[in-house]
Design a protein around this motif. Structure first.
Motif, PDB file in Angstrom:
ATOM      1  N   TYR A  20      30.953  19.699  59.160  1.00  4.64           N
ATOM      2  CA  TYR A  20      29.907  20.311  58.159  1.00  4.64           C
ATOM      3  C   TYR A  20      30.488  21.023  56.945  1.00  4.64           C
ATOM      4  O   TYR A  20      31.667  20.857  56.549  1.00  4.64           O
ATOM      5  N   GLY A  21      29.291  21.468  56.219  1.00  4.82           N
ATOM      6  CA  GLY A  21      29.649  21.905  54.825  1.00  4.82           C
ATOM      7  C   GLY A  21      29.964  23.463  54.907  1.00  4.82           C
ATOM      8  O   GLY A  21      29.111  24.222  55.491  1.00  4.82           O
ATOM      9  N   MET A  22      31.100  23.996  54.144  1.00  2.00           N
ATOM     10  CA  MET A  22      31.431  25.393  54.072  1.00  2.00           C
ATOM     11  C   MET A  22      31.007  25.793  52.754  1.00  2.00           C
ATOM     12  O   MET A  22      31.749  25.126  51.754  1.00  2.00           O
ATOM     13  N   VAL A  23      30.324  26.715  52.295  1.00  2.00           N
ATOM     14  CA  VAL A  23      30.059  27.293  50.905  1.00  2.00           C
ATOM     15  C   VAL A  23      31.424  28.268  50.477  1.00  2.00           C
ATOM     16  O   VAL A  23      31.667  29.192  51.375  1.00  2.00           O
ATOM     17  N   VAL A  24      31.853  27.883  49.415  1.00  2.00           N
ATOM     18  CA  VAL A  24      32.794  28.609  49.000  1.00  2.00           C
ATOM     19  C   VAL A  24      32.447  29.313  47.405  1.00  2.00           C
ATOM     20  O   VAL A  24      31.564  28.597  46.793  1.00  2.00           O
ATOM     21  N   SER A  25      33.296  30.028  47.241  1.00  2.00           N
ATOM     22  CA  SER A  25      32.819  30.698  45.848  1.00  2.00           C
ATOM     23  C   SER A  25      33.076  29.863  44.548  1.00  2.00           C
ATOM     24  O   SER A  25      32.581  29.721  43.467  1.00  2.00           O
ATOM     25  N   GLY A  26      34.397  28.991  44.734  1.00  2.00           N
ATOM     26  CA  GLY A  26      34.806  28.135  43.632  1.00  2.00           C
ATOM     27  C   GLY A  26      35.337  28.772  42.443  1.00  2.00           C
ATOM     28  O   GLY A  26      35.731  28.045  41.512  1.00  2.00           O
ATOM     29  N   ARG A  27      35.474  30.005  42.453  1.00  2.00           N
ATOM     30  CA  ARG A  27      36.045  30.632  41.135  1.00  2.00           C
ATOM     31  C   ARG A  27      37.563  30.982  41.434  1.00  2.00           C
ATOM     32  O   ARG A  27      37.999  31.922  42.103  1.00  2.00           O
ATOM     33  N   GLN A  28      38.493  29.662  41.343  1.00  2.00           N
ATOM     34  CA  GLN A  28      39.899  29.860  41.354  1.00  2.00           C
ATOM     35  C   GLN A  28      40.553  30.432  40.205  1.00  2.00           C
ATOM     36  O   GLN A  28      40.372  30.003  39.138  1.00  2.00           O
ATOM     37  N   SER A  29      41.565  31.208  40.477  1.00  2.00           N
ATOM     38  CA  SER A  29      42.438  31.851  39.537  1.00  2.00           C
ATOM     39  C   SER A  29      43.044  30.933  38.697  1.00  2.00           C
ATOM     40  O   SER A  29      43.409  31.285  37.362  1.00  2.00           O
ATOM     41  N   GLU A  30      43.236  29.706  39.203  1.00  2.00           N
ATOM     42  CA  GLU A  30      44.339  28.837  38.679  1.00  2.00           C
ATOM     43  C   GLU A  30      43.309  28.122  37.777  1.00  2.00           C
ATOM     44  O   GLU A  30      43.947  27.122  36.787  1.00  2.00           O
ATOM     45  N   VAL A  31      42.041  28.089  37.596  1.00  2.00           N
ATOM     46  CA  VAL A  31      41.206  27.196  36.502  1.00  2.00           C
ATOM     47  C   VAL A  31      41.542  28.070  35.172  1.00  2.00           C
ATOM     48  O   VAL A  31      40.976  29.170  35.266  1.00  2.00           O
ATOM     49  N   LEU A  32      41.916  27.289  34.014  1.00  2.00           N
ATOM     50  CA  LEU A  32      42.354  28.238  33.023  1.00  2.00           C
ATOM     51  C   LEU A  32      40.899  28.815  32.471  1.00  2.00           C
ATOM     52  O   LEU A  32      39.899  27.904  32.269  1.00  2.00           O
ATOM     53  N   GLY A  33      41.020  30.082  31.864  1.00  2.00           N
ATOM     54  CA  GLY A  33      39.977  30.694  31.124  1.00  2.00           C
ATOM     55  C   GLY A  33      38.750  31.093  32.223  1.00  2.00           C
ATOM     56  O   GLY A  33      37.613  31.148  31.645  1.00  2.00           O
ATOM     57  N   ILE A  34      38.781  30.984  33.637  1.00  2.00           N
ATOM     58  CA  ILE A  34      37.816  31.294  34.437  1.00  2.00           C
ATOM     59  C   ILE A  34      37.432  32.775  34.400  1.00  2.00           C
ATOM     60  O   ILE A  34      36.197  32.936  34.578  1.00  2.00           O
ATOM     61  N   GLU A  35      38.154  33.702  33.751  1.00  2.00           N
ATOM     62  CA  GLU A  35      37.676  35.185  33.579  1.00  2.00           C
ATOM     63  C   GLU A  35      36.830  35.252  32.708  1.00  2.00           C
ATOM     64  O   GLU A  35      35.886  36.221  32.582  1.00  2.00           O
ATOM     65  N   SER A  36      36.607  34.442  31.658  1.00  2.00           N
ATOM     66  CA  SER A  36      35.521  34.573  30.854  1.00  2.00           C
ATOM     67  C   SER A  36      34.384  33.440  30.730  1.00  2.00           C
ATOM     68  O   SER A  36      33.632  33.573  29.966  1.00  2.00           O
ATOM     69  N   MET A  37      34.411  32.859  31.824  1.00  2.00           N
ATOM     70  CA  MET A  37      33.407  31.809  32.105  1.00  2.00           C
ATOM     71  C   MET A  37      32.191  32.603  32.655  1.00  2.00           C
ATOM     72  O   MET A  37      32.406  33.425  33.681  1.00  2.00           O
ATOM     73  N   VAL A  38      30.983  32.325  32.483  1.00  2.00           N
ATOM     74  CA  VAL A  38      29.604  32.878  33.192  1.00  2.00           C
ATOM     75  C   VAL A  38      29.051  31.581  33.871  1.00  2.00           C
ATOM     76  O   VAL A  38      29.010  30.441  33.233  1.00  2.00           O
ATOM     77  N   GLY A  39      28.427  31.698  35.202  1.00  2.00           N
ATOM     78  CA  GLY A  39      28.032  30.940  35.738  1.00  2.00           C
ATOM     79  C   GLY A  39      27.980  31.067  37.215  1.00  2.00           C
ATOM     80  O   GLY A  39      28.857  31.721  37.629  1.00  2.00           O
ATOM     81  N   LEU A  40      27.199  29.945  37.711  1.00  2.00           N
ATOM     82  CA  LEU A  40      27.169  29.891  39.409  1.00  2.00           C
ATOM     83  C   LEU A  40      28.365  29.218  39.643  1.00  2.00           C
ATOM     84  O   LEU A  40      28.213  27.751  39.373  1.00  2.00           O
ATOM     85  N   PHE A  41      29.319  29.425  40.506  1.00  2.00           N
ATOM     86  CA  PHE A  41      30.373  28.514  40.707  1.00  2.00           C
ATOM     87  C   PHE A  41      30.346  28.380  42.092  1.00  2.00           C
ATOM     88  O   PHE A  41      31.565  27.786  42.862  1.00  2.00           O
ATOM     89  N   VAL A  42      29.411  28.267  42.995  1.00  2.00           N
ATOM     90  CA  VAL A  42      29.258  28.135  44.187  1.00  2.00           C
ATOM     91  C   VAL A  42      29.589  26.606  44.673  1.00  2.00           C
ATOM     92  O   VAL A  42      29.025  25.814  43.874  1.00  2.00           O
ATOM     93  N   ASN A  43      30.481  26.379  45.640  1.00  2.00           N
ATOM     94  CA  ASN A  43      30.875  24.861  45.885  1.00  2.00           C
ATOM     95  C   ASN A  43      30.675  24.848  47.427  1.00  2.00           C
ATOM     96  O   ASN A  43      30.546  25.689  47.936  1.00  2.00           O
ATOM     97  N   THR A  44      30.580  23.718  47.827  1.00  2.00           N
ATOM     98  CA  THR A  44      30.574  23.163  49.501  1.00  2.00           C
ATOM     99  C   THR A  44      31.892  22.412  49.650  1.00  2.00           C
ATOM    100  O   THR A  44      31.789  21.231  48.674  1.00  2.00           O
ATOM    101  N   ILE A  45      32.593  22.554  50.522  1.00  2.00           N
ATOM    102  CA  ILE A  45      33.610  21.642  50.792  1.00  2.00           C
ATOM    103  C   ILE A  45      33.528  21.376  52.479  1.00  2.00           C
ATOM    104  O   ILE A  45      32.768  22.335  53.135  1.00  2.00           O
ATOM    105  N   PRO A  46      33.828  20.183  52.663  1.00  2.00           N
ATOM    106  CA  PRO A  46      33.929  19.791  54.090  1.00  2.00           C
ATOM    107  C   PRO A  46      34.858  20.442  54.919  1.00  2.00           C
ATOM    108  O   PRO A  46      35.938  20.831  54.633  1.00  2.00           O
ATOM    109  N   VAL A  47      34.535  20.855  56.282  1.00  2.00           N
ATOM    110  CA  VAL A  47      35.070  21.402  57.303  1.00  2.00           C
ATOM    111  C   VAL A  47      35.029  20.394  58.643  1.00  2.00           C
ATOM    112  O   VAL A  47      34.062  20.331  59.166  1.00  2.00           O
ATOM    113  N   ARG A  48      36.274  20.120  58.996  1.00  2.00           N
ATOM    114  CA  ARG A  48      36.384  19.161  60.101  1.00  2.00           C
ATOM    115  C   ARG A  48      36.845  20.064  61.353  1.00  2.00           C
ATOM    116  O   ARG A  48      38.139  20.366  61.077  1.00  2.00           O
ATOM    117  N   ILE A  49      36.225  19.806  62.533  1.00  2.00           N
ATOM    118  CA  ILE A  49      36.834  20.521  63.756  1.00  2.00           C
ATOM    119  C   ILE A  49      36.953  19.307  64.666  1.00  2.00           C
ATOM    120  O   ILE A  49      36.055  18.631  64.785  1.00  2.00           O
TER     121      ILE A  49
END
Length: 84
Positions: A20-49
């Motif tokens: 199933y899909g799990m909604v995550v924020s998508g704002r990783q600190s590893e992404v260069l310049g993320i602190e100066s970006m504006v917008g919706l960074f919501v993402n869905t990643i699959p979770v397998r049980i």
């Protein structure tokens, strides 16, 4: 909660392997310049049980926790790229 939701889906679908899909924020600190970006960074990643018949619920919870911690590095990757 992710494990409980997965086990509930397994019961409703009569299947020991669910995804199933799990909604995550998508704002990783590893992404260069993320602190100066504006917008919706919501993402869905699959979770397998996956449950085998002989493991305890506690063992399943621990495995899901390990899997979710490993998947955090992909929070900013689009679902289409993950599926590919």
């Amino acid at each position: 909660m992710q494990t409980v939701w997965g086990v509930l889906l397994q019961q409703y679908n009569n299947n020991d392997d669910v995804v199933y899909g799990m909604v995550v924020s998508g704002r990783q600190s590893e992404v260069l310049g993320i602190e100066s970006m504006v917008g919706l960074f919501v993402n869905t990643i699959p979770v397998r049980i996956r449950r085998t018949g002989h493991e305890t619920f506690l063992a399943l919870v621990k495995q899901v926790q390990v899997d979710l911690l490993k998947s955090e590095q992909y929070d900013y990757v689009s679902l289409a790229d993950i599926q590919a």
